[in-house]
Each structure stands twice: as C-alpha cells, then as structure tokens.
Write a protein that holds these residues in place. Sequence first.
Motif, short mmCIF file in Angstrom:
data_model
loop_
_atom_site.label_atom_id
_atom_site.label_comp_id
_atom_site.label_asym_id
_atom_site.label_seq_id
_atom_site.Cartn_x
_atom_site.Cartn_y
_atom_site.Cartn_z
N GLU A 1 -6.77 33.90 31.33
CA GLU A 1 -5.81 33.85 32.68
C GLU A 1 -4.51 34.18 32.31
OE1 GLU A 1 -6.80 30.77 35.19
OE2 GLU A 1 -8.40 32.34 36.01
N GLY A 2 -4.44 33.74 31.09
CA GLY A 2 -3.28 34.25 30.68
C GLY A 2 -2.07 32.38 30.82
N TYR A 3 -2.48 31.56 31.10
CA TYR A 3 -1.57 30.23 31.82
C TYR A 3 -1.33 29.33 30.16
CZ TYR A 3 -2.29 31.18 36.79
OH TYR A 3 -2.16 31.82 38.10
N ALA A 4 -1.63 29.85 29.06
CA ALA A 4 -1.79 29.46 28.14
C ALA A 4 -1.94 30.23 26.61
CB ALA A 4 -2.67 28.13 27.82
N THR A 5 -0.90 30.00 26.03
CA THR A 5 -1.15 30.99 24.51
C THR A 5 -2.15 30.64 23.73
OG1 THR A 5 0.75 29.99 23.91
CG2 THR A 5 0.76 32.05 24.91
N GLU A 6 -2.93 29.54 23.80
CA GLU A 6 -3.44 28.42 22.33
C GLU A 6 -4.01 27.72 23.01
OE1 GLU A 6 -2.44 28.03 17.62
OE2 GLU A 6 -1.70 27.53 18.89
N ARG A 7 -5.65 27.42 22.04
CA ARG A 7 -6.37 26.69 23.02
C ARG A 7 -7.05 25.81 21.58
NH1 ARG A 7 -11.29 24.69 21.67
NH2 ARG A 7 -12.14 23.44 22.83
N LEU A 8 -6.51 24.75 20.73
CA LEU A 8 -7.09 24.08 19.32
C LEU A 8 -7.82 23.04 20.09
CD1 LEU A 8 -4.00 24.04 17.42
CD2 LEU A 8 -5.67 26.02 17.65
N ASP A 9 -9.64 22.81 18.89
CA ASP A 9 -10.13 21.61 19.46
C ASP A 9 -9.92 20.86 18.29
OD1 ASP A 9 -12.54 22.73 20.52
OD2 ASP A 9 -13.99 23.07 18.06
N VAL A 10 -10.07 19.40 19.22
CA VAL A 10 -8.87 18.29 19.31
C VAL A 10 -9.32 17.21 18.85
CG1 VAL A 10 -7.61 16.26 19.48
CG2 VAL A 10 -7.20 18.95 20.01
#
Length: 269
Positions: A93-102
């Motif tokens: 949706e464009g609210y975040a530029t990156e998601r990473l497993d933590v």
Amino acid sequence: MKKTAIITSASLLSLAWGGLALADNDYITLASTTSTENSGLFDAIIPKFTDKTDIDVRVVAVGTGQAFETARRGDADSLLVHDTAGEEQFVAEGYATERLDVMYNDFVIVGPSDDPADIQSSETVSEAMQQIAESESAFASRGDDSGTNRAELRLWEDAGINPQGEWYRELGSGMGPTLNTAAGMNAYTLTDRATWVSFENPQDLTLLFEGDEALFNQYGSLLISEERHPHLKHDLAAQWHEWLVSEEGQAAIADYEVDGQQLFFPNAK
C-alpha cells in the motif's frame, strides 16, 4: 557584578534547556505489540541499542492492527509487529518501503488444568480448536485485531469453525489482561509463548497444546515510507531497523531469557 552573575546563570540555564531539548530529539517512537512489551524483551534490548547509538526508543505497545493504524497516520517512526500478511500488504500500500524478518517464537494454547475439552489428546491445532468448540468450553479471545487475534481467527477458519455463543468471549484486551481474564474464568486462550512464560498470575491455567507448525509466530520490522510521511525521524528509525537485523541486535534478542528459557529466536536473513 550581581547583574553579570544573573545574566550568566540565565544563559547557562538556557543552554542546559537547549541541550535537553536536543537530547529529547534523539529518540524514535516505535509502534509494536503487547507481546514484545509484556515479555520484557524491549527492557533487555533497547538499552543496548541506545548505548551504541545514543538513540532512545519509546514504545507504543498495542495490538498489531492498532500498530498498523498508528503508523498509517504517521504517528510512529518505526513498526515491529507479527502479522506477515498484514506487513506485506502495508508495504504494498506504500506505507513502508521495506520489511525484514527479525525473530520468531510460537503460539501455544493454555487452559484450565483439568482440560475439559481434552485438547492434550489432540494431534493438530485444528483438532484442538474443534474440541474446544464442540464441548463449548470457555474460550477467551483477545478480540482486538492484534497479531495474536488474527492468528487465532485463522486457526478457527482452518478448523472450519465460526466461533460464537456464550462460551466464546471477545475481550478487546491485550495479551496480559486476556490471560488474567482466562485465569479468572478457567478459560482456554491462545497466547504467544513469550508472554505466557513471563506471566505471573496463571492460577489454574497450564500450557495444554503446542508444537503444531501452524502456531509459528514471525516478527518483522518495517521502514515507514519517507514519501508518505516526510515528517518522521527516518534516519534514526533506519538505524534501529538495521540494528535489529545486525549481528549485535540478533545476539541481543537471542540472549534474552526468562527463567532460563529463550523467548525469541533471531532469524534475520
């Protein structure tokens, strides 16, 4: 001389306040889950991050759904939650530029020690959910659109059950209060293992079902979009995001234990 002393004191006071104001800017607001807060994880790892970077992390601990909404409004600099599908949608949706497993842990089902639905005999979590529903044994649901609540609803759906009736109680509460309520009413509930291990008021509740692959619980960190919310502290938030998946951050997560049990398992790629 007195006038000079007064002016000098005032100037020093102004400089001191200016320094405090500057220091206050060296923080980020993190929207995250009640499980990471209730488990004590942040108390263990945030000081290590702050010692390295001089950046404080101020946590707003809410359900995952509410954390998403907080970030959508631009009221959080960073996001750490546990609903991978929702996180990927947040990026799309464009609210975040990156998601990473933590990191990850798992969900477990706890309930009264006499186990009226006999879920300890279940071979799968779907079977356990079916036995709870068929016996109409009391079940306390968070009912708050949290990551845990979303996982619970998926488990009911996978079991072919639409939970309703007096036996199914939607509380609209965080994990800690839900466990307290479940303990008070001798009800089953789904909880993340970290909060359960840290929970100090189990009364007659005991862990009754665990180990199904469907109970896997992944946490992810998201970088909020600078284009969508340019006013946020993106540089500071990026340092937190990168530290979580760094060797140092992953070690800090792995080192956190309660009663000799590791509660979260780092798995940054």
